[in-house]
Design a protein around this motif. Sequence first.
Motif, PDB file in Angstrom:
ATOM      1  N   VAL A  33      42.351  43.813  52.698  1.00 57.55           N
ATOM      2  CA  VAL A  33      42.697  42.995  51.535  1.00 57.55           C
ATOM      3  C   VAL A  33      41.934  43.531  50.333  1.00 57.55           C
ATOM      4  CG1 VAL A  33      42.634  40.686  50.527  1.00 57.55           C
ATOM      5  CG2 VAL A  33      43.120  40.961  52.981  1.00 57.55           C
ATOM      6  N   GLU A  34      42.634  43.805  49.244  1.00 56.86           N
ATOM      7  CA  GLU A  34      42.013  44.359  48.049  1.00 56.86           C
ATOM      8  C   GLU A  34      42.602  43.710  46.805  1.00 56.86           C
ATOM      9  OE1 GLU A  34      40.040  45.812  45.234  1.00 56.86           O
ATOM     10  OE2 GLU A  34      39.420  46.508  47.225  1.00 56.86           O
ATOM     11  N   ARG A  35      41.747  43.260  45.897  1.00 58.96           N
ATOM     12  CA  ARG A  35      42.230  42.567  44.705  1.00 58.96           C
ATOM     13  C   ARG A  35      42.506  43.499  43.523  1.00 58.96           C
ATOM     14  NH1 ARG A  35      36.783  39.384  42.556  1.00 58.96           N
ATOM     15  NH2 ARG A  35      35.576  41.237  42.015  1.00 58.96           N
ATOM     16  N   GLU A  36      41.987  44.745  43.577  1.00 61.63           N
ATOM     17  CA  GLU A  36      42.116  45.603  42.401  1.00 61.63           C
ATOM     18  C   GLU A  36      42.649  46.988  42.739  1.00 61.63           C
ATOM     19  OE1 GLU A  36      39.496  46.675  38.403  1.00 61.63           O
ATOM     20  OE2 GLU A  36      38.601  45.538  40.040  1.00 61.63           O
ATOM     21  N   ASN A  37      41.763  47.895  43.189  1.00 62.03           N
ATOM     22  CA  ASN A  37      42.169  49.269  43.489  1.00 62.03           C
ATOM     23  C   ASN A  37      41.650  49.691  44.851  1.00 62.03           C
ATOM     24  OD1 ASN A  37      43.334  49.987  40.828  1.00 62.03           O
ATOM     25  ND2 ASN A  37      41.232  49.748  40.109  1.00 62.03           N
TER      26      ASN A  37
END
Length: 470
Positions: A33-37
């Motif tokens: 899970v990653e919110r940006e890059n």
Amino acid sequence: MSASYDVIVLGSGPGGYVAAIRCAQLGLKTAIVERENLGGICLNWGCIPTKALLRSAEIKHYMDHAASYGLKVAGTIEADLAAVVARSRGVAKQLNQGVTHLMKKNKIAVHMGEGTLTGPTSLTVKGEKGEEKLTAKHVIVATGARARDLPFAPADGKRIWTYRTAMTPPEMPKKLLVIGSGAIGIEFASFYNDMGAEVTVVEMLDRIVPVEDKDVSTFLEKALTKQGMTIMTGAGVEDLKATATGVKAKIKDKTGKVSEQDFSHCIVAIGIVPNTENIGLEKLVEMDRGFIQIDPYGRTKSKGLWAIGDCTPGPWLAHKASHEGVTAAEAIAKELGNKEVHPHPLDRNNIPGCTYCHPQIASVGMTEAKAKEAGYQVKVGNFPFIGNGKAIALGEAEGFIKTVFDAKTGELLGAHMIGAEVTELIQGYVVGKQLETTEAELMQAVFPHPTLSEMMHESVLSAYGRALHI
């Protein structure tokens, strides 16, 4: 939408994505899970793009000193800051695409969005697919950290910067204040100094790069001062105000005198804050100043919940996070019944540190002072770059290599270097420490000639009164 996995990794920095890959290699159904890059701060906004910037500064440094190598450069050397930054961003983009490929190659499901834990092994993700509910047998928290702001002068991205703005500056600083002399502060000070800015570094403690051996700190301060920097140790910034045209700083020096100075810009590099707020951790883990407390394998107090990297106790380094990621992945696989893996706890004494200023710094293990504080009787070797043929041929004859041994057993306790390419050389001592080497094995090893690595051999010999070239 809901999905279930063996392992979910929250955060895709050098700890998170490596943990996910190792989990997948071990046959575990894995998601990240990653919110940006993808690649996190290190790959996109930290380790890698800063090294690209520093490489440009290094090339400029050599061009400025071309005459020292018998070369003539027609005209003046000018830095195109926009082009330098564009190259750095291109490097980051290429590696981001590489991590994306690795996720596909290893069949790791990627969920882009903001992840919040709803229990030790469950979370929701709000992102491009709306809200997703994910569950797993194990969850690894790898949410990293961010730059710490000055409480009285938060970064504005215009005049007061953190590392993030310093990598994509809106303009070239003319007169730059750097607050903090750890690796990040010193690297940016070195970069902007080479690019032509007038740089002042303010450090609260009594020496710069304070985690390093005292001899390294002393040498670096002299080298940076010679390069034109102003170094203020035992000093503090008591007030900082951004104006339309610059920054006004009240600086208290080591004598207690307060002066007001004007700068065009300021970089704040006073440490990090872990990204552990508002993600559901409060009742699930123990924290100390926001850092998740873990055992040597990455376990938290909640069964099935693990943590690695910069959101856990230091040192806060990308390679430490990656190593923790592998350790946690293997420990999880073992708990899930894999009898072929044998995870080993992390030994923080064997984690190297590297600073990519000019000259470079690298170290592993105890400093001489720490070894003595720990009760060791020590033998210390020191060998200067000026005694090495390859260093002289390279035109890089400034620096030294220092080794610290237990006088009783010959155990290698620590190694400390400053000079050209020492960030590459340090790994030799790291391997030696991991193998629990003594001075005898290092003395008997044959080092190739002519190389900088010969200084490592000579430093060991020096500790026992046997150095050959000084």
